[in-house]
Write an enzyme that holds these catalytic residues in place. Structure first.
Site, PDB file in Angstrom:
ATOM      1  N   GLU A 169     -28.794 -88.265   1.216  1.00 31.86           N
ATOM      2  CA  GLU A 169     -29.900 -88.173   0.263  1.00 31.86           C
ATOM      3  C   GLU A 169     -30.894 -87.084   0.659  1.00 31.86           C
ATOM      4  O   GLU A 169     -32.022 -87.056   0.185  1.00 31.86           O
ATOM      5  CB  GLU A 169     -30.638 -89.527   0.171  1.00 31.86           C
TER       6      GLU A 169
ATOM      7  N   ALA B 166     -32.870 -94.542  -4.360  1.00 31.19           N
ATOM      8  CA  ALA B 166     -32.285 -95.309  -3.241  1.00 31.19           C
ATOM      9  C   ALA B 166     -30.996 -96.038  -3.607  1.00 31.19           C
ATOM     10  O   ALA B 166     -30.510 -96.846  -2.820  1.00 31.19           O
ATOM     11  CB  ALA B 166     -33.301 -96.309  -2.660  1.00 31.19           C
ATOM     12  N   ASN B 167     -30.385 -95.760  -4.749  1.00 35.03           N
ATOM     13  CA  ASN B 167     -29.158 -96.460  -5.137  1.00 35.03           C
ATOM     14  C   ASN B 167     -28.015 -96.213  -4.158  1.00 35.03           C
ATOM     15  O   ASN B 167     -27.284 -97.146  -3.806  1.00 35.03           O
ATOM     16  CB  ASN B 167     -28.740 -96.032  -6.542  1.00 35.03           C
ATOM     17  N   GLY B 168     -27.840 -94.966  -3.734  1.00 32.97           N
ATOM     18  CA  GLY B 168     -26.773 -94.661  -2.793  1.00 32.97           C
ATOM     19  C   GLY B 168     -26.936 -95.413  -1.490  1.00 32.97           C
ATOM     20  O   GLY B 168     -25.977 -95.993  -0.961  1.00 32.97           O
ATOM     21  N   ARG B 169     -28.160 -95.425  -0.983  1.00 32.67           N
ATOM     22  CA  ARG B 169     -28.407 -96.098   0.292  1.00 32.67           C
ATOM     23  C   ARG B 169     -28.256 -97.615   0.178  1.00 32.67           C
ATOM     24  O   ARG B 169     -27.669 -98.255   1.053  1.00 32.67           O
ATOM     25  CB  ARG B 169     -29.786 -95.707   0.827  1.00 32.67           C
ATOM     26  N   VAL B 170     -28.762 -98.189  -0.903  1.00 31.91           N
ATOM     27  CA  VAL B 170     -28.577 -99.639  -1.090  1.00 31.91           C
ATOM     28  C   VAL B 170     -27.091 -99.957  -1.224  1.00 31.91           C
ATOM     29  O   VAL B 170     -26.591-100.931  -0.641  1.00 31.91           O
ATOM     30  CB  VAL B 170     -29.353-100.139  -2.322  1.00 31.91           C
TER      31      VAL B 170
ATOM     32  N   HIS C 116     -26.281 -98.251 -11.047  1.00 34.05           N
ATOM     33  CA  HIS C 116     -27.395 -97.382 -10.605  1.00 34.05           C
ATOM     34  C   HIS C 116     -28.735 -98.015 -10.992  1.00 34.05           C
ATOM     35  O   HIS C 116     -29.511 -97.445 -11.760  1.00 34.05           O
ATOM     36  CB  HIS C 116     -27.255 -96.003 -11.254  1.00 34.05           C
TER      37      HIS C 116
END
Length: 365
Positions: free
Chosen positions: A74, A206-210, A201
């Site tokens: 990110e 922060a979607n990728g990290r979650v 999404h």
């Protein structure tokens, strides 16, 4: 493998994202073979993790590698040195990028603690995970405006669903799939869950990290890992094109096989790499115990050596808190470990930090 109707309208929100479970065959011969290999690698990792000298700090240090690399995806960049030193010092001396990475680590441990208490995954927990990472209350998206673009060209490649009510229903369906017993291999279900979360999404950021936190938590929830030590983000950042290609193939063609095989291969490779790292830590610890016992002129104890292998940086206060020695004596013990080459002293302001160089190198592989 059966395919569903193509969805290839990147500028339109994917409001008709199919609910779980997916249609089609999720367990082809190729997938089942890859799943067996991944299970073997995870079982060996789980066994190796039992040898870790500390169930808290060192496991946290390993998990922070996931935090660093996941955040790097990110574009939040910090170094191993800044990250591990931050474990050893007060927050006010830590730079903003490192603080953000540490918050990702906090999200991992928040979710892990939630599972350890026997609590079920739910939508409020997902919101808490995202909020911890960004350090402000994050709500589910209500309106359009979030789009996923190609970082090289800036071209929009995907627009996720919109509307808080719709997104919440999709998340509840995902979590029902998470909790429902199934004959589908849990590692295959992990791949499905990761795709679905990224396709939903749900948050403005922060979607990728979650989503990557959920990978770890699902493995723990299924009893495939006891500790959050498998960090898949390294594999993703080393093959971003394969990752995004796999996601898009599911979206555009309903091609689950390409995606699941990609994820299972990375699970296997990462589990093997992590096991080797743990075995290397264990080997270095045992060698250091023998060497220190033979070489230290004063202060040797196995407890002391295990302490300086609990994280890369050690401070005098660590020995005090562990009850090994009071401040002046603790300083002498650390200087003795520096003399024989196990530690490397470095003064920062008025405080001395003692780096376990070999542990640092192993963790940073």
């Amino acid at each position: 493998m059966a395919h569903r109707e193509t969805f290839n309208r990147p500028d339109e929100p994917y409001n008709d994202l199919p609910a779980l479970p997916p249609l089609g065959d999720l367990e082809t011969k190729a997938i089942l073979k890859a799943a067996i290999d991944a299970h073997v690698a995870l079982a060996e990792l789980r066994s190796a993790a039992k040898t870790l000298p500390d169930d808290g700090i060192l496991v946290r240090a390993i998990a922070l590698q996931e935090a660093r690399i996941s955040s790097e995806i990110e574009m939040v960049v910090t170094t191993n040195d800044e990250l591990y030193r931050a474990l050893s010092q007060q927050e006010e001396f830590t730079d903003p990028q490192t603080k953000e990475v540490l918050r990702y680590g906090d999200a991992i441990w928040l979710g892990y603690g939630h599972l350890r208490k026997g609590s079920a995954m739910d939508v409020p927990l997902l919101q808490r995970l995202a909020s911890v990472i960004l350090k402000f209350d994050l709500k589910i998206r209500e309106s359009r405006g979030t789009r996923v673009g190609d970082p090289r060209t800036g071209r929009v490649v995907y627009t996720p669903p919109i509307g808080c009510e719709r997104i919440t229903a999709m998340l509840e369906n995902l979590l029902e799939y998470w909790h429902t017993e199934s004959t589908v291999d849990p590692l295959v279900r992990l791949c499905v869950i990761h795709y679905q979360f990224e396709a939903i999404h749900p948050f403005p950021d922060a979607n990728g990290r979650v989503g990557r936190v959920l990978n770890i938590l699902f493995l723990v929830s299924q009893g495939l890992l006891d500790k959050p030590i498998l960090y898949l983000s390294r594999a993703i950042i080393e093959d971003k094109s394969g990752y995004y290609k796999g996601l898009r193939k599911v979206t555009e063609y309903g091609d689950w096989e390409t995606w699941v095989l990609y994820m299972l291969e990375n699970l296997s490779v990462t589990a093997i790499e992590t096991r080797r790292r743990i075995e290397a830590i264990h080997h270095e610890l045992e060698a250091a115990i023998d060497y220190a016992e033979a070489s230290m002129r004063t202060g040797y104890s196995e407890e002391l050596i295990r302490l300086v292998f609990s994280q890369p940086y050690t401070r005098i206060s660590f020995l005090e808190r562990a009850g090994i020695a009071k401040r002046q004596t603790a300083s002498l013990y650390l200087q003795e470990l520096e003399r024989i080459g196990i530690l490397q002293g470095e003064k920062r302001g008025r405080e001395m930090y003692y780096l376990n160089r070999r542990l640092f190198e192993i963790l940073g592989l």
